[in-house]
Design an enzyme around this catalytic site. Sequence first.
Site, PDB file in Angstrom:
ATOM      1  N   HIS A  14      -3.786 -15.192   8.678  1.00  0.00           N
ATOM      2  CA  HIS A  14      -2.991 -14.066   9.190  1.00  0.00           C
ATOM      3  C   HIS A  14      -3.849 -12.888   9.624  1.00  0.00           C
ATOM      4  O   HIS A  14      -3.415 -11.739   9.555  1.00  0.00           O
ATOM      5  CB  HIS A  14      -1.952 -13.612   8.163  1.00  0.00           C
ATOM      6  CG  HIS A  14      -1.058 -14.724   7.709  1.00  0.00           C
ATOM      7  ND1 HIS A  14      -0.049 -15.227   8.502  1.00  0.00           N
ATOM      8  CD2 HIS A  14      -1.030 -15.430   6.569  1.00  0.00           C
ATOM      9  CE1 HIS A  14       0.561 -16.197   7.847  1.00  0.00           C
ATOM     10  NE2 HIS A  14      -0.015 -16.351   6.671  1.00  0.00           N
TER      11      HIS A  14
ATOM     12  N   ARG B   5      22.735  13.963  -2.487  1.00  0.00           N
ATOM     13  CA  ARG B   5      23.609  13.127  -3.314  1.00  0.00           C
ATOM     14  C   ARG B   5      22.987  11.754  -3.568  1.00  0.00           C
ATOM     15  O   ARG B   5      23.589  10.917  -4.242  1.00  0.00           O
ATOM     16  CB  ARG B   5      24.961  12.951  -2.631  1.00  0.00           C
ATOM     17  CG  ARG B   5      25.736  14.233  -2.507  1.00  0.00           C
ATOM     18  CD  ARG B   5      26.987  14.074  -1.654  1.00  0.00           C
ATOM     19  NE  ARG B   5      27.639  15.375  -1.483  1.00  0.00           N
ATOM     20  CZ  ARG B   5      28.494  15.897  -2.368  1.00  0.00           C
ATOM     21  NH1 ARG B   5      28.814  15.240  -3.445  1.00  0.00           N
ATOM     22  NH2 ARG B   5      29.031  17.092  -2.153  1.00  0.00           N
TER      23      ARG B   5
ATOM     24  N   PRO C   6       0.800  -1.203   0.000  1.00  0.00           N
ATOM     25  CA  PRO C   6       0.000   0.000   0.000  1.00  0.00           C
ATOM     26  C   PRO C   6       0.841   1.264   0.000  1.00  0.00           C
ATOM     27  O   PRO C   6       1.678   1.462   0.877  1.00  0.00           O
ATOM     28  CB  PRO C   6      -0.763  -0.106   1.312  1.00  0.00           C
ATOM     29  CG  PRO C   6       0.021  -1.070   2.158  1.00  0.00           C
ATOM     30  CD  PRO C   6       1.134  -1.596   1.357  1.00  0.00           C
ATOM     31  N   GLU C   7       0.598   2.091  -0.963  1.00  0.00           N
ATOM     32  CA  GLU C   7       1.163   3.435  -0.965  1.00  0.00           C
ATOM     33  C   GLU C   7      -0.013   4.388  -0.737  1.00  0.00           C
ATOM     34  O   GLU C   7      -1.129   3.937  -0.469  1.00  0.00           O
ATOM     35  CB  GLU C   7       1.895   3.697  -2.285  1.00  0.00           C
ATOM     36  CG  GLU C   7       2.937   2.617  -2.575  1.00  0.00           C
ATOM     37  CD  GLU C   7       3.698   2.818  -3.880  1.00  0.00           C
ATOM     38  OE1 GLU C   7       3.855   3.973  -4.301  1.00  0.00           O
ATOM     39  OE2 GLU C   7       4.109   1.815  -4.489  1.00  0.00           O
TER      40      GLU C   7
ATOM     41  N   ARG D 139       2.937 -10.711   6.057  1.00  0.00           N
ATOM     42  CA  ARG D 139       4.379 -10.472   6.202  1.00  0.00           C
ATOM     43  C   ARG D 139       4.737  -9.739   7.490  1.00  0.00           C
ATOM     44  O   ARG D 139       5.922  -9.603   7.809  1.00  0.00           O
ATOM     45  CB  ARG D 139       4.913  -9.717   4.986  1.00  0.00           C
ATOM     46  CG  ARG D 139       5.022 -10.617   3.783  1.00  0.00           C
ATOM     47  CD  ARG D 139       5.614  -9.899   2.609  1.00  0.00           C
ATOM     48  NE  ARG D 139       7.034  -9.648   2.778  1.00  0.00           N
ATOM     49  CZ  ARG D 139       7.774  -8.967   1.903  1.00  0.00           C
ATOM     50  NH1 ARG D 139       7.217  -8.452   0.844  1.00  0.00           N
ATOM     51  NH2 ARG D 139       9.041  -8.790   2.118  1.00  0.00           N
TER      52      ARG D 139
END
Length: 272
Positions: A91, A152, A2-3, A110
Amino acid sequence: MPELPEVETVRRSLIPRLVGRRVASVWARPIKLREGIVPSEWQRLVGMELLTIERTGKFLIARFERASALFHLGMSGRMTLAQPDNELAPHTHLRLGFDGDLELRFADPRRFGAAIVRSPATLARHRSLQALGVDPLTGDVEAALLASARSRSPIRSVLLDQRVLAGLGNIYANEALHRAGIRPLRQMRTVGRVRLPALAAAIRQVLTQALEAGGTTLRDGGFVDASGKDGAFAVQLAVYGRDGQACEECGATIVRQMATGRSAYFCPRCQR
DNA sequence: AAGCCAACCTGGACGC
DNA sequence: TGCGTCCAGGTTGGCT
């Protein structure tokens, strides 16, 4: 998984069915996630009404009368609504029963996610919330990029840094960079400042379009909203997961390159 | 002190 | 069928 668009999709699908309801029962496994589930924390919620669900970056905050719950879906977290007697997905770590026979379930195979309860004041001081940068849907993306212009690091790493922008993950960082014509692994400081406004626009655009499509579901078992429905944005992905295929813009072959432990996807012709 | 990298977990896809 | 390897949407702590 999920974003920002996926988390926001979950939020929007939960709100109309849950806000205003009262917690009737709690079932919680004392399991170790990124932040472990502590059953006694969750028991406190019994009897409290759910007031709102907010999102900041990839976090969801459910505000109850005298406590707030913080959720993070990690890579594989799901928050779904079910009837109490519906079959339990593997789960499943947390079940909040609400009045009206509706149950909120949190599952995370997970276990990179988080689900904690705190007082509102304590939660506001939580480490992971303190460090968050600009939310791209509501904040000034351009200013956040300009403030990091001398980094950088590869520009993709900057976009993934939640202290700069809160909500981008690997899919949408790669997609936004393709739209802006910038190579993901190019050093941020070598990208001209004049190109950053276009990148900011690309970020807002890709997130908005993904949200309109209900997020990205890449494969079976991936992201779903609270009703279990897939997102439809996968067909609009230009580079993510499309290595070996032709770029829709120019026909060149899309490349995948491993860097910083994650795959970068780009078109070697239209991204420089 | 900014910037890499392994580590935390499970499961699915793929090759042999 | 089975076993090993690689890879996955995220974050963080420890190292240089």
